[in-house]
Scaffold this motif. Structure first.
Motif, mmCIF file in Angstrom:
data_model
loop_
_atom_site.group_PDB
_atom_site.id
_atom_site.type_symbol
_atom_site.label_atom_id
_atom_site.label_comp_id
_atom_site.label_asym_id
_atom_site.label_seq_id
_atom_site.Cartn_x
_atom_site.Cartn_y
_atom_site.Cartn_z
ATOM 1 N N CYS A 195 88.154 15.624 23.882
ATOM 2 C CA CYS A 195 87.534 16.951 23.926
ATOM 3 C C CYS A 195 87.950 17.775 25.139
ATOM 4 C CB CYS A 195 86.013 16.815 23.901
ATOM 5 S SG CYS A 195 85.338 15.881 25.302
ATOM 6 N N CYS B 121 82.350 10.133 28.266
ATOM 7 C CA CYS B 121 82.355 11.494 28.782
ATOM 8 C C CYS B 121 81.045 12.176 28.401
ATOM 9 C CB CYS B 121 83.562 12.264 28.252
ATOM 10 S SG CYS B 121 83.427 12.739 26.507
ATOM 11 N N ASN C 224 80.480 14.340 26.283
ATOM 12 C CA ASN C 224 80.363 14.542 24.841
ATOM 13 C C ASN C 224 80.296 13.227 24.066
ATOM 14 O OD1 ASN C 224 80.381 17.385 24.923
ATOM 15 N ND2 ASN C 224 82.609 17.436 25.010
ATOM 16 N N THR D 277 90.605 14.800 32.523
ATOM 17 C CA THR D 277 89.872 15.271 31.349
ATOM 18 C C THR D 277 89.856 14.188 30.274
ATOM 19 O OG1 THR D 277 91.889 16.264 30.406
ATOM 20 C CG2 THR D 277 90.455 17.683 31.744
ATOM 21 N N CYS E 10 86.986 17.704 28.128
ATOM 22 C CA CYS E 10 85.974 18.004 29.138
ATOM 23 C C CYS E 10 86.301 17.214 30.407
ATOM 24 C CB CYS E 10 84.578 17.653 28.634
ATOM 25 S SG CYS E 10 84.268 15.876 28.462
#
Length: 413
Positions: free
Chosen positions: A164, A134, A136, A160, A166
């Motif tokens: 995290c 991802c 992150n 997602t 995201c």
């Protein structure tokens, strides 16, 4: 208490030498060498040159030589503490091997496991690595990544990252080449011989080199059911009784093999027969996702209208035959129906089949379906899309659109 000037000559020197030589462990020796005696006065230390005093042998200063710390520069940095074996000082990872610690760092954030190899899978809307990450930096294996995208499609949500939260998609997640190379070099255990090999070499070892890999007798085609470790194969084949069977026994086995082969060839013979028809049409179709208007919406797919054999058609598809919550099921299937939108003057008998598109890597077993289209009966029943398993279904659901190739053969009497 007696002062420093009343100590026995050499006692304090030997104690200091013991501390320098043995580190923290020499503190006990120091207490014994220069500790207070029963009368309150300090006991004299061992004489200079005593080899075993306070340091387990060789720890004391030799007689006639300067003390180890006597002439040392006061501005010199202190000596490093001696590390104990096995990481008992807290700096060695508690004795855990480096590769075992790397497993927890490089594993998938969903299934907490590592893939068997670092390869790419191809889809119509791009390539997906076995280790996407991802934005992150949280790692996922391709199977879990595809499953997350498929679940989000079924629930009409944005996929997602589990860590995290995201947003993730095939365009947002990128390849991590360093992780792929590191994973390929990590050791993995062979399931047959229990020896460890780099993950990049494990597949070849299990297929070609492992002496304990499961193999079958070379006479399996004439009915030998034996299977066992490779190192026992030579002994078994030397003792196998199937090569000595009579002709009648072999004929029975060959008849069973012929029946199986006949079923496999029936599909290909049917396709070759259809290719000899006069009116044949094919086109690339793109299934696009939609939601029903029910209170609890359901996912379905539909293609734009297309023309084949001078007629207008539409394809529809649904997941798990419109099961209420297909996202809660591990087993996932797709079924489709062919709809004739044009008006016909007479019944139109057709055979049709769906195959994978030119830009997809999904595995579909071809199945031929037959139907007679009329103005009153212009829709086929929902028939299974012959994908081999739920993993292939998740690949299709995770894609932005499903791209397949449709063949229609018109049967003329």
């Amino acid at each position: 208490m007696s002062g420093p000037d009343e100590r026995e000559p050499g006692g304090g020197v030997a104690a200091a030498a013991a501390v320098v030589a043995a580190g923290a462990g020499g503190a006990l020796a120091l207490g014994e060498a220069a500790g207070p005696g029963p009368g309150g006065a300090e006991e004299p230390g061992p004489p200079l040159g005593a080899g075993g005093a306070g340091a387990g042998g060789g720890g004391g200063a030799r007689q006639g030589q300067p003390e180890p710390g006597g002439d040392r520069d006061p501005d010199a940095p202190p000596k490093k503490r001696l590390k104990l074996p096995g990481g008992a000082d807290g700096g060695g990872g508690g004795g855990v091997k480096l590769e075992e610690r790397l497993y927890s760092v490089l594993c998938c954030t969903v299934c907490l496991d590592l893939p068997k190899a670092s390869v790419y899978q191809r889809f119509s809307d791009g390539l997906v690595s076995f280790f996407p990450q991802c934005t992150n930096g949280h790692l996922m294996c391709a199977g879990c990544f595809i499953h997350l995208l498929a679940d989000a499609r079924l629930k009409e949500e944005q996929a997602t990252c589990p860590n995290c939260r995201c947003e993730i998609s095939k365009s947002l997640c990128c390849r991590n080449l360093a992780v792929e190379k590191a994973v390929s070099e990590l050791p993995s255990e062979c399931g047959f011989c229990m020896r460890q090999f780099p993950r990049s070499l494990l597949e070849r070892h299990q297929k070609e080199e492992c002496q304990d890999r499961v193999t079958r007798c070379k006479y399996k085609r004439i009915g030998c059911p034996w299977q066992g470790p490779f190192h026992e194969l030579t002994v078994h084949e030397a003792e196998c009784t199937h090569p000595t069977k009579t002709g009648n026994e072999l004929m029975e086995i060959l008849d069973e093999m012929d029946q199986t082969h006949k079923k496999e060839m029936q599909l290909y013979n049917s396709i070759f027969g259809l290719l000899s028809f006069e009116k044949i049409g094919y086109t690339e179709v793109q299934f696009r996702p939609y939601r029903t208007d029910d209170f609890i919406t359901r996912l379905y797919y539909e293609t734009p209208r297309f023309t084949v054999l001078n007629q207008t058609w539409v394809l529809k598809a649904r997941v798990n035959d419109s099961e209420r919550n297909p996202n809660l099921s591990c087993k996932r299937t797709l079924s489709f129906q062919l709809i004739l939108k044009s008006k016909v003057n007479s019944p139109m008998e057709c055979s049709f089949l769906l195959l994978k598109g030119p830009y997809d890597d999904v595995k579909i077993n071809p199945v031929i379906y037959h139907f007679v289209f009329t103005n009153e009966n212009n829709e086929t029943d929902y028939v299974p899309l012959p994908i081999i398993d739920s993993v292939e279904c998740n690949k299709l659901l995770a894609a932005k659109n499903i791209n397949l190739r449709l063949f229609i053969f018109q049967i003329q009497k």
